[in-house]
Motif scaffolding. Structure first.
Motif, PDB file in Angstrom:
ATOM      1  N   ASN A  73      59.034  22.624  27.591  1.00  0.00           N
ATOM      2  CA  ASN A  73      58.057  22.932  28.631  1.00  0.00           C
ATOM      3  C   ASN A  73      56.874  23.704  28.074  1.00  0.00           C
ATOM      4  N   THR A  74      55.668  23.282  28.451  1.00  0.00           N
ATOM      5  CA  THR A  74      54.454  24.062  28.218  1.00  0.00           C
ATOM      6  C   THR A  74      53.931  24.490  29.590  1.00  0.00           C
TER       7      THR A  74
ATOM      8  N   GLN B 140      50.014  24.431  19.674  1.00  0.00           N
ATOM      9  CA  GLN B 140      49.289  25.344  20.555  1.00  0.00           C
ATOM     10  C   GLN B 140      47.821  25.466  20.195  1.00  0.00           C
TER      11      GLN B 140
ATOM     12  N   THR C  77      54.779  22.528  36.086  1.00  0.00           N
ATOM     13  CA  THR C  77      54.104  21.609  35.182  1.00  0.00           C
ATOM     14  C   THR C  77      53.392  20.502  35.949  1.00  0.00           C
TER      15      THR C  77
ATOM     16  N   GLU D 259      48.608  23.167  23.543  1.00  0.00           N
ATOM     17  CA  GLU D 259      49.793  23.231  24.399  1.00  0.00           C
ATOM     18  C   GLU D 259      50.807  24.199  23.777  1.00  0.00           C
ATOM     19  N   LYS D 260      50.870  25.403  24.279  1.00  0.00           N
ATOM     20  CA  LYS D 260      51.824  26.379  23.776  1.00  0.00           C
ATOM     21  C   LYS D 260      53.195  26.133  24.394  1.00  0.00           C
TER      22      LYS D 260
ATOM     23  N   PHE E 234      49.435  16.358  21.292  1.00  0.00           N
ATOM     24  CA  PHE E 234      49.052  17.210  22.409  1.00  0.00           C
ATOM     25  C   PHE E 234      48.605  18.556  21.826  1.00  0.00           C
ATOM     26  N   GLN E 235      47.287  18.799  21.849  1.00  0.00           N
ATOM     27  CA  GLN E 235      46.728  20.035  21.308  1.00  0.00           C
ATOM     28  C   GLN E 235      46.536  21.063  22.422  1.00  0.00           C
TER      29      GLN E 235
ATOM     30  N   THR F 257      44.021  23.892  18.613  1.00  0.00           N
ATOM     31  CA  THR F 257      43.181  22.695  18.640  1.00  0.00           C
ATOM     32  C   THR F 257      42.559  22.538  17.258  1.00  0.00           C
TER      33      THR F 257
ATOM     34  N   THR G 106      51.548  23.232  31.178  1.00  0.00           N
ATOM     35  CA  THR G 106      51.017  22.115  31.960  1.00  0.00           C
ATOM     36  C   THR G 106      51.873  20.858  31.940  1.00  0.00           C
ATOM     37  N   ALA G 107      52.919  20.847  31.097  1.00  0.00           N
ATOM     38  CA  ALA G 107      53.662  19.598  30.948  1.00  0.00           C
ATOM     39  C   ALA G 107      55.123  19.841  30.588  1.00  0.00           C
TER      40      ALA G 107
ATOM     41  N   ILE H  59      53.329  18.420  19.413  1.00  0.00           N
ATOM     42  CA  ILE H  59      52.804  19.436  20.323  1.00  0.00           C
ATOM     43  C   ILE H  59      52.392  20.653  19.496  1.00  0.00           C
TER      44      ILE H  59
END
Length: 413
Positions: free
Chosen positions: A149-150, A38, A2, A134-135, A131-132, A40, A152-153, A36
C-alpha cells in the motif's frame, strides 16, 4: 484510503541499480512487473559515486549492448587507479588492471546521472510499469500473495523484491536484518568544485587518517571539474568516540596542510549529506516467504571499500534467476527462495569476509604505513598490490602474517 488497485506478478520496491538489474534480467519473461519508488527520477543518491570494474562487468554480463551503451555514456569520467594515503601521510598510487571489455577498469559518475541512465533502460520495457513518487506505507504477506500500500494505490503480486536501500521497508516489514553498529557504517558526502591535485589518471583517493580508523576520508574526481568528498566510519566507533562526522569532515580539510592547500580555491556545492551503509560483514537471511532482499537492503556493501553498486547489480541479476524458478514451480515459500541466499553468499561471501578482515587490520596504523613504504620502495610489491585489487584469492594474502613477514625480509620478487 487508496485511489487505485493494481495486480502484478512481481513487485519491485526501489528503482536503483539492484531493482533495475532484477527487472532488466526479466525483460524477456512473461511476467507483469511493477517498480515502485518514492522518488521521481532523475534523483540524487548519497554515495561515493565510484563505479568499480565489477559494475562494468555486471552490465556486460546482463547484455553486451548494455555495457557498450554505458561506455558511450557521457556523464562519467574514466578512473585508472587508486591513491592510498597512509596514516603517516605517505601516499601510494596504483593503477588498476583492466579485466573488462571497456575503456577503463573503473569510472566515476554521480548517482543522479548513473541511476537515471539505468532507469531509462527499463522505463519503456514492455513488461514493466514504473510508479514514481509512491512511498510504500505498508506491506502484507499471506499464503495468497503480497499486498503493498502507498498513499494513493494498492498493489498485489505473488512475490516482492526489496531493492529499496539501507532503510528498506521490505526488510522492515518482512525481513529480519537489524541495524548492528559493528556491522554498519555512517558516512558524509559533500560535492565541491575547484579541488586541485588529482592524479593525471583520475585516481580515486582513500585517506586513512589515524583519527578515522577503521574508516577513511575520500576524494573522488567527477566530471565538470567537480569532486565527491566525504568520510565513512563504523557506526560503533562513531558512537563510542562521540564523533560529529560533519565537523570531522570540515576539520580534516582545514587542519591537514596537504588538504588545505588542495581545497584553498574550492567551493562547496552543498551542505554535507549523511547516509548509512549496512555492510556485508556477517551472513544474514535475505529471503523469506514471498520476498527477496537485494543490494543495500540485503546489507551487501563491501566492508573495506564501502562499494555496493557492483553487488547490487549482481544481486538483482541473481534474484531474477530464482524469481523465474519460483514462477515456474509456483513455489514462493521461504524453503524455495533460500536457494537465492546460498547463491549470493557463494558468489560474494569470500570477498566480503576478506574485506571485513582488512577493515579490522586498519586498527593498526603502523602496519598500513609499513605496507605503503614497502610498496613505494619495491616495484614487485606494487605489482602484487595491483593484482590484489581485482583478485580476491590474492587479496587473502593481505590478512596473513606470512605476507607481512615476506615484506619485512624483502622476500617479494
Amino acid at each position: 484510503m487508496t485511489d487505485s488497485s493494481y495486480v502484478f506478478d512481481l513487485l519491485i520496491v526501489g528503482a536503483g541499480p539492484a531493482g533495475f538489474a532484477c527487472a532488466y534480467q526479466l525483460r524477456n519473461q512473461d511476467l507483469k512487473i511493477a517498480i515502485i519508488d518514492q522518488a521521481t527520477f532523475p534523483r540524487d543518491k548519497i554515495c561515493g559515486d565510484a563505479l568499480s570494474a565489477d559494475v562494468v562487468n555486471q552490465l556486460y554480463r546482463m547484455e553486451e549492448s548494455l555495457g557498450e551503451k554505458f561506455e558511450k555514456f557521457a556523464e562519467k569520467i574514466d578512473s585508472h587507479g587508486v591513491r592510498f594515503v597512509a596514516p603517516n601521510h605517505t601516499s601510494l598510487a596504483i593503477n588498476y588492471q583492466n579485466p573488462n571489455q571497456g575503456n577503463a577498469a573503473g569510472y566515476i559518475s554521480k548517482r543522479l546521472d548513473f541511476d537515471h541512465f539505468l532507469f531509462q533502460e527499463i522505463e519503456n520495457q514492455s513488461n514493466v510499469e514504473i510508479f514514481q513518487g509512491e512511498k510504500v506505507l505498508d506491506i502484507l504477506s499471506s499464503s495468497d500473495g503480497i499486498e503493498l500500500n502507498t498513499a494513493t494505490a494498492k498493489f498485489s503480486g505473488s512475490i516482492i523484491v526489496g531493492a529499496d536501500g539501507a532503510h528498506s521497508i521490505v526488510n522492515r516489514k518482512l525481513g529480519n536484518i537489524k541495524v548492528e553498529k559493528d556491522h554498519y557504517c555512517a558516512g558524509i558526502r559533500q560535492y565541491y568544485e575547484g579541488v586541485s591535485g588529482f592524479h593525471e589518471d583520475q585516481h580515486i583517493e582513500l585517506h586513512f587518517y589515524k583519527e578515522l580508523l577503521p574508516g577513511y576520508f575520500w576524494i573522488f574526481p567527477l566530471p565538470n571539474g567537480q569532486a565527491n568528498v566525504g568520510l565513512g566510519m563504523l557506526s560503533s566507533e562513531v558512537s563510542k568516540r562521540k564523533i560529529d562526522l560533519k565537523k570531522a569532515l570540515t576539520d580534516l580539510i582545514q587542519s591537514k596542510p596537504h588538504l588545505r592547500n588542495r581545497f584553498k580555491n574550492s567551493i562547496p556545492l552543498e551542505k554535507p549529506q549523511g547516509f548509512g551503509l549496512p555492510i556485508g560483514s556477517k551472513k544474514r537471511p535475505i529471503s523469506g516467504d514471498r520476498f527477496l532482499l537485494l543490494g543495500d537492503a540485503a546489507s551487501l556493501i563491501d566492508p573495506f571499500t564501502g562499494e555496493g553498486i557492483g553487488n547490487a547489480l549482481r544481486s538483482g541479476r541473481i534474484a531474477a534467476e530464482y524469481i523465474i524458478k519460483a514462477f515456474e514451480n509456483q513455489n514462493f515459500t521461504s524453503d524455495a527462495l533460500k536457494q537465492y541466499d546460498k547463491m549470493i553468499y557463494h558468489k560474494m561471501w569470500n570477498e566480503l569476509r576478506v574485506s571485513r578482515q582488512l577493515q579490522k587490520l586498519l586498527k593498526y596504523p603502523r602496519l598500513f604505513n609499513f605496507v605503503v613504504k614497502q610498496a613505494n620502495n619495491n616495484s614487485s610489491v606494487r605489482t602484487l598490490l595491483t593484482s590484489m585489487l581485482d583478485n580476491v584469492d590474492l587479496k587473502k594474502e593481505l590478512v596473513k602474517l606470512g605476507f607481512y613477514l615476506k615484506l619485512l625480509f624483502g622476500d617479494i620478487r
